[in-house]
Design a protein around this motif. Sequence first.
Motif, PDB file in Angstrom:
ATOM      1  N   PHE A   1       0.812  -1.217   0.000  1.00  0.00           N
ATOM      2  CA  PHE A   1       0.000   0.000   0.000  1.00  0.00           C
ATOM      3  C   PHE A   1       0.842   1.262   0.000  1.00  0.00           C
ATOM      4  N   THR A   2       2.087   1.188   0.450  1.00  0.00           N
ATOM      5  CA  THR A   2       2.943   2.380   0.450  1.00  0.00           C
ATOM      6  C   THR A   2       3.587   2.620  -0.921  1.00  0.00           C
ATOM      7  N   LYS A   3       3.467   1.650  -1.831  1.00  0.00           N
ATOM      8  CA  LYS A   3       4.058   1.766  -3.164  1.00  0.00           C
ATOM      9  C   LYS A   3       3.026   1.343  -4.212  1.00  0.00           C
ATOM     10  N   PRO A   4       1.998   2.185  -4.429  1.00  0.00           N
ATOM     11  CA  PRO A   4       0.900   1.816  -5.328  1.00  0.00           C
ATOM     12  C   PRO A   4       1.337   1.574  -6.773  1.00  0.00           C
ATOM     13  N   PHE A   5       2.494   2.135  -7.184  1.00  0.00           N
ATOM     14  CA  PHE A   5       2.929   1.946  -8.571  1.00  0.00           C
ATOM     15  C   PHE A   5       3.330   0.484  -8.831  1.00  0.00           C
ATOM     16  N   TYR A   6       3.497  -0.328  -7.774  1.00  0.00           N
ATOM     17  CA  TYR A   6       3.802  -1.748  -7.973  1.00  0.00           C
ATOM     18  C   TYR A   6       2.626  -2.497  -8.599  1.00  0.00           C
ATOM     19  N   SER A   7       1.446  -1.875  -8.586  1.00  0.00           N
ATOM     20  CA  SER A   7       0.279  -2.518  -9.195  1.00  0.00           C
ATOM     21  C   SER A   7       0.446  -2.681 -10.705  1.00  0.00           C
ATOM     22  N   LYS A   8       1.504  -2.069 -11.278  1.00  0.00           N
ATOM     23  CA  LYS A   8       1.800  -2.274 -12.701  1.00  0.00           C
ATOM     24  C   LYS A   8       2.147  -3.733 -13.001  1.00  0.00           C
ATOM     25  N   GLY A   9       2.476  -4.467 -11.968  1.00  0.00           N
ATOM     26  CA  GLY A   9       2.803  -5.880 -12.148  1.00  0.00           C
ATOM     27  C   GLY A   9       1.598  -6.795 -12.075  1.00  0.00           C
ATOM     28  N   ALA A  10       0.377  -6.235 -12.185  1.00  0.00           N
ATOM     29  CA  ALA A  10      -0.855  -7.022 -12.040  1.00  0.00           C
ATOM     30  C   ALA A  10      -0.968  -8.114 -13.104  1.00  0.00           C
ATOM     31  N   ASN A  11      -0.666  -7.776 -14.358  1.00  0.00           N
ATOM     32  CA  ASN A  11      -0.775  -8.777 -15.427  1.00  0.00           C
ATOM     33  C   ASN A  11       0.207  -9.929 -15.214  1.00  0.00           C
ATOM     34  N   VAL A  12       1.402  -9.573 -14.760  1.00  0.00           N
ATOM     35  CA  VAL A  12       2.417 -10.606 -14.461  1.00  0.00           C
ATOM     36  C   VAL A  12       1.895 -11.534 -13.369  1.00  0.00           C
ATOM     37  N   LEU A  13       1.305 -10.964 -12.337  1.00  0.00           N
ATOM     38  CA  LEU A  13       0.798 -11.753 -11.222  1.00  0.00           C
ATOM     39  C   LEU A  13      -0.317 -12.695 -11.681  1.00  0.00           C
ATOM     40  N   THR A  14      -1.207 -12.206 -12.534  1.00  0.00           N
ATOM     41  CA  THR A  14      -2.299 -13.038 -13.040  1.00  0.00           C
ATOM     42  C   THR A  14      -1.770 -14.252 -13.802  1.00  0.00           C
ATOM     43  N   ILE A  15      -0.837 -14.005 -14.710  1.00  0.00           N
ATOM     44  CA  ILE A  15      -0.287 -15.095 -15.533  1.00  0.00           C
ATOM     45  C   ILE A  15       0.530 -16.064 -14.691  1.00  0.00           C
TER      46      ILE A  15
END
Length: 520
Positions: free
Chosen positions: A336-350
Amino acid sequence: MVNNFLKNNLAILFGNVFFKIGGYIYKFLMVYLLNNYAYGILTIISPFQNILQTLAAGGLPPTISKYVSEYNATNQKENSYKLILVSIKIAILLGITFGLLMIFFIAPLLVKIYNNKSLLLPLQIIGLIVPFSAIVGVFRGIFQGTYEMTHILTSRAIEQITMILSAIVLIILGFSVVGAIFGSVIGFFSSLISVIIILHKYFLDVFQGMLKLKMDFKEEIKIAYKIISFSIPVILTAISEIGIYSMTTTIMPLFITISEVGYFGIAEPIARLPLMISNSLATTILPVTSEMFASKNTNILKKYMFNALRYNLIIMVPICLFIMIFSKEVLLVMFFTKPFYSKGANVLTILTLGMFFYSIFAITSSMIQGAGKPKSSMYLLIGGFIQILLLSFIFIPYFGVNGGAISTTLTTATMTLISLIYLNKHISLKFNMGHYLKILFAGIIITIFLLILPKNLIGFYIGLLFLFPIYLITLMIIKGFTTDDLNILMKIENKIPFKLTIIKKMIIKGTEVNFNEYRK
């Protein structure tokens, strides 16, 4: 003897889960303490550290464990001491050799390949870890061979705790990723001190026995050859497994930035979290399969295998689906302190899909090994290593960090399919597809439920709250439970201070058993 065996296996099982959690804590702390570029460096060099430690260890821990236990059982203590002494010499030689190679040759070569000088010092520090980890492996092999599993857990706990604390302190002092890696040096050094103290305190006869030995060079070479011959399959298997987990991160820097690699490194430990469950099942199914296969008790064997795969699916399906559908929100909540890490969402899904397949493979691979076919399991891992290597060079240049996740998922899917086919052919395991299809149907229901929720934090928490109730209700309605589920739940209930009445009633309604039989 049986109680001691069970006690040791439970200790190792508990330890594996505990240290897996510790490993995740370390990674999550590094994500918080390091910036994305520094964490990208840590992600890139981790596979090299693991491979180098595996090569330096030379497959010694399981080899020592095997021969020490055999020699002790047949009262051949002198042969046991000789094996240990030669193993220590091999570990020192390999540890120093690979450490120096890493510092003076491999690290500079990798810097040239990646064309990035910031990787040099972190890679060279790995060379300092290797000698300590190689020698520690020898002592742990001794502990395992003498069934003193608690000593292994003690040394691992000291290693992990000092590694985490040292890394945190060094990062806070401003050493960034260099401090994170040097924390591992301190961790393994502390572990080495602890195993020496343990060996001296509890295995004084081993010290005294080795000091009295008289061996000529030819005899040492003969013993060393015996050790290395047994170790080679162990090394190949270990490196192949590391490659499947980490090969993509070593190839990515050739085509994408280190910061982008960091997104993969952030997603990967989350995707692997559910594997703790399948790894625990795999650990317990191996000795059971070995015993039942040796006694030719095929009916019980097939029942164990059926339940192991089924319970893995029951647990993994809802967890993996939730992470895949709410991957962005998972990253936002965890970091939550680094919201820009959510850019890795597609990687996490796959990657989560890939780890779902790997969870099945972990169990089927243990079954294959338990059925007396360890080489087949090794060949599957080597084949997977080759496949992910080729796919990484195909997909990463076009899809970037997502390409690495795609390569991992396709590889684990292939390995899982082949292992299932092989297992069914070798053991003639007749899968009761009806039960598996019911689990998948319940998965479809919760997928629909999760998809209609808003893709934000409100939807995330609603999904998290109602995920398992809806899943269990669906399994109850379609009669997706068995009497084994009920029996296991009742055994658990007898060992805990509270009753699981609601879940028990759901399982009873989800089977065709008579409730009166289980009222007590």
